[in-house]
Design an enzyme around this catalytic site. Structure first.
Site, PDB file in Angstrom:
ATOM      1  N   ASP A 126      35.660  40.631  36.445  1.00 55.21           N
ATOM      2  CA  ASP A 126      35.836  41.237  37.765  1.00 55.21           C
ATOM      3  C   ASP A 126      34.746  42.279  38.016  1.00 55.21           C
ATOM      4  O   ASP A 126      33.867  42.484  37.173  1.00 55.21           O
ATOM      5  CB  ASP A 126      37.251  41.846  37.801  1.00 55.21           C
ATOM      6  CG  ASP A 126      37.888  41.732  39.167  1.00 55.21           C
ATOM      7  OD1 ASP A 126      37.157  41.614  40.161  1.00 55.21           O
ATOM      8  OD2 ASP A 126      39.131  41.779  39.235  1.00 55.21           O
ATOM      9  N   TRP A 161      33.376  38.739  44.159  1.00 49.29           N
ATOM     10  CA  TRP A 161      33.853  38.553  45.539  1.00 49.29           C
ATOM     11  C   TRP A 161      32.762  38.097  46.511  1.00 49.29           C
ATOM     12  O   TRP A 161      32.897  38.259  47.724  1.00 49.29           O
ATOM     13  CB  TRP A 161      34.517  39.843  46.068  1.00 49.29           C
ATOM     14  CG  TRP A 161      35.333  40.560  45.043  1.00 49.29           C
ATOM     15  CD1 TRP A 161      36.396  40.056  44.343  1.00 49.29           C
ATOM     16  CD2 TRP A 161      35.150  41.901  44.562  1.00 49.29           C
ATOM     17  NE1 TRP A 161      36.881  41.001  43.472  1.00 49.29           N
ATOM     18  CE2 TRP A 161      36.141  42.139  43.588  1.00 49.29           C
ATOM     19  CE3 TRP A 161      34.245  42.924  44.880  1.00 49.29           C
ATOM     20  CZ2 TRP A 161      36.244  43.359  42.909  1.00 49.29           C
ATOM     21  CZ3 TRP A 161      34.360  44.137  44.210  1.00 49.29           C
ATOM     22  CH2 TRP A 161      35.348  44.340  43.236  1.00 49.29           C
ATOM     23  N   GLY A 162      31.662  37.559  45.984  1.00 51.29           N
ATOM     24  CA  GLY A 162      30.624  37.029  46.869  1.00 51.29           C
ATOM     25  C   GLY A 162      29.736  38.081  47.503  1.00 51.29           C
ATOM     26  O   GLY A 162      28.886  37.749  48.332  1.00 51.29           O
ATOM     27  N   ASP A 183      39.945  38.560  47.851  1.00 54.61           N
ATOM     28  CA  ASP A 183      41.154  37.906  47.334  1.00 54.61           C
ATOM     29  C   ASP A 183      41.890  37.056  48.373  1.00 54.61           C
ATOM     30  O   ASP A 183      42.003  37.428  49.530  1.00 54.61           O
ATOM     31  CB  ASP A 183      42.126  38.970  46.822  1.00 54.61           C
ATOM     32  CG  ASP A 183      41.587  39.641  45.573  1.00 54.61           C
ATOM     33  OD1 ASP A 183      40.415  39.426  45.238  1.00 54.61           O
ATOM     34  OD2 ASP A 183      42.363  40.382  44.950  1.00 54.61           O
TER      35      ASP A 183
HETATM   36  C1  GAL Z   1      40.621  41.501  41.994  1.00 57.96           C
HETATM   37  C2  GAL Z   1      40.346  40.026  41.802  1.00 57.96           C
HETATM   38  C3  GAL Z   1      41.679  39.305  41.682  1.00 57.96           C
HETATM   39  C4  GAL Z   1      42.440  39.874  40.509  1.00 57.96           C
HETATM   40  C5  GAL Z   1      42.576  41.388  40.640  1.00 57.96           C
HETATM   41  C6  GAL Z   1      43.164  42.019  39.384  1.00 57.96           C
HETATM   42  O1  GAL Z   1      39.417  42.194  42.096  1.00 57.96           O
HETATM   43  O2  GAL Z   1      39.603  39.542  42.886  1.00 57.96           O
HETATM   44  O3  GAL Z   1      41.450  37.925  41.534  1.00 57.96           O
HETATM   45  O4  GAL Z   1      41.783  39.536  39.316  1.00 57.96           O
HETATM   46  O5  GAL Z   1      41.335  41.997  40.877  1.00 57.96           O
HETATM   47  O6  GAL Z   1      43.222  43.410  39.446  1.00 57.96           O
END
Ligand code: GAL
Length: 380
Positions: A126, A161-162, A183
């Site tokens: 992430d 996230w692109g 997300d």
């Molecule tokens: C976001 C990610 C999600 C999930 C989440 C967990 O940044 O895009 O898919 O992993 O964090 O905290």
């Protein structure tokens, strides 16, 4: 090649969020076996965020939250392997994860070794809490290198996230998939935003060993879980799943498989749609110009995915509020010779639709989709 086809599996986040633990992960794995989805190709069982303890060990290693994972991660990975599945886990390129657990910034090599030692087959990385001024792509390059040196083959899933166009540098960094957006949520607006409004230049970059990841599936969430919103209808889940297949996106199931309906399992395991997703050519479907001058053509998009066997997979979407008795697609707009006959099948229904020349028209209800395969037959 580690990811010659889009990876398929299950991920804990969309249902369990911070409430993930060993029991729910094992039960998800058992459900993949019981439902037959493992045989359909869903192999990766991935634990997302909030599996970690608050601190590293005194030796500096990542460790699991002892209440949630009392045996630690290694034995759980072994159990998953014993079920004929692969094991995945999550960390973050920053100092802490998005849910504020310890993460891998500055610890890439030791963490890659820890993951390899546990038997990890898939790592999602992430992008929260990256120190200001640090180059994001560089961090993915660093983890890619650390994974290559870890002594184990690990599929590398980038989740930034692109925002920095990872489709342009993800392969070079060693990533096998990269998220294209923020997300997903269980709702129609989210499907439109991620699956349609955002499908742009990245489509050209996806392919074997480097996939555009449209985020985890919400099929079967039905308003529950961790990303529940207004929730999709059955037809909207079809649109979502069909588009993810046409885009050759990795497919990570996000619902609670212990409670999924037979219909949800049937959609997730749909052989015809999965064949399109898993096609060895690995092309992401591109939108074609509209055949007719419809005022709402933008909401009646047609996507075209060339397949390795010379056929075409077509998605004819009705994103409007009104059922359509006929939506037509002309061979010319598909880049086909108008006089060339094609044998057409309705993929979702699994029905032959006969041989056609020039064009084909099909009914598509509101917020629904028709997926066709066009197979060339002996010339005119
Ligand atoms: C976001 C990610 C999600 C999930 C989440 C967990 O940044 O895009 O898919 O992993 O964090 O905290």
């Amino acid at each position: 090649m580690l990811a010659a086809r889009p990876p398929l599996g299950w991920n804990s986040w969309n249902t369990f969020g911070a409430d993930v633990n060993e029991t729910v992960v094992l039960e998800a794995a058992e459900a993949l076996v019981r439902t037959g989805l493992r045989e359909s190709g869903y192999l990766y069982v991935v634990i997302d965020d909030v599996w970690q303890a608050d601190t590293r060990t005194t030796g500096g290693e990542l460790q699991a939250d002892p209440d949630k994972f009392p045996r630690g991660i290694g034995p759980l990975a072994q159990d998953i392997h014993a079920m004929g599945l692969q094991f995945g886990i999550y960390t973050c390129a920053g100092t802490h994860t998005c849910a504020d657990r310890v993460a891998s910034y500055g610890h890439e090599w030791e963490d890659a070794r820890t993951f390899a030692g546990w038997g990890v087959d898939f790592l999602k990385v992430d992008f929260c809490n990256v120190p200001p001024g640090v180059d994001g792509p560089m961090l993915y390059h660093r983890m890619g290198q650390a994974l290559r040196e870890s002594g184990r083959e690990i599929v590398f899933s980038a989740c930034e996230w692109g925002i920095q166009q990872p489709w342009k540098w993800g392969r070079a960094a060693g990533c096998h998939l990269w998220r294209t957006t923020g997300d997903i949520g269980d709702g129609w607006e989210s499907i439109l935003r991620i699956g349609f409004r955002n499908v742009a230049d990245w489509a050209a970059y996806g392919g074997p060993n480097g996939w555009n990841d449209l985020d985890m599936l919400v099929v079967g969430i039905r308003g529950g879980g961790n990303v529940g919103q207004d929730h999709c209808t059955d037809a909207e889940y079809r649109v979502h799943f069909a588009q993810w297949c046409l885009q050759a996106s990795p497919l990570m199931i996000g619902c609670d498989l212990r409670q999924a309906t037979a219909g949800d399992i049937a959609l997730l395991g749909h052989a015809g749609l999965l064949e399109i997703n898993q096609d060895p050519l690995g092309v992401s479907a591109r939108r074609i110009a509209p055949a007719e001058d419809l005022w709402d053509w933008a909401d009646l998009p047609v996507y075209r995915k060339p397949m390795a066997d010379g056929s075409l997979a077509i998605g004819i979407f009705n994103l409007t509020e009104r059922d359509r008795k006929f939506l037509s697609v002309a061979w010319e707009t598909l880049g086909l010779r108008p006089d060339q006959p094609y044998r057409v099948t309705d993929v979702i229904a699994g029905q032959p639709l006969g041989t056609h020349r020039g064009s084909i028209a099909v009914p598509v209800a509101a917020h629904d989709v028709a997926v066709l395969r066009l197979f060339p037959v002996a010339g005119p």
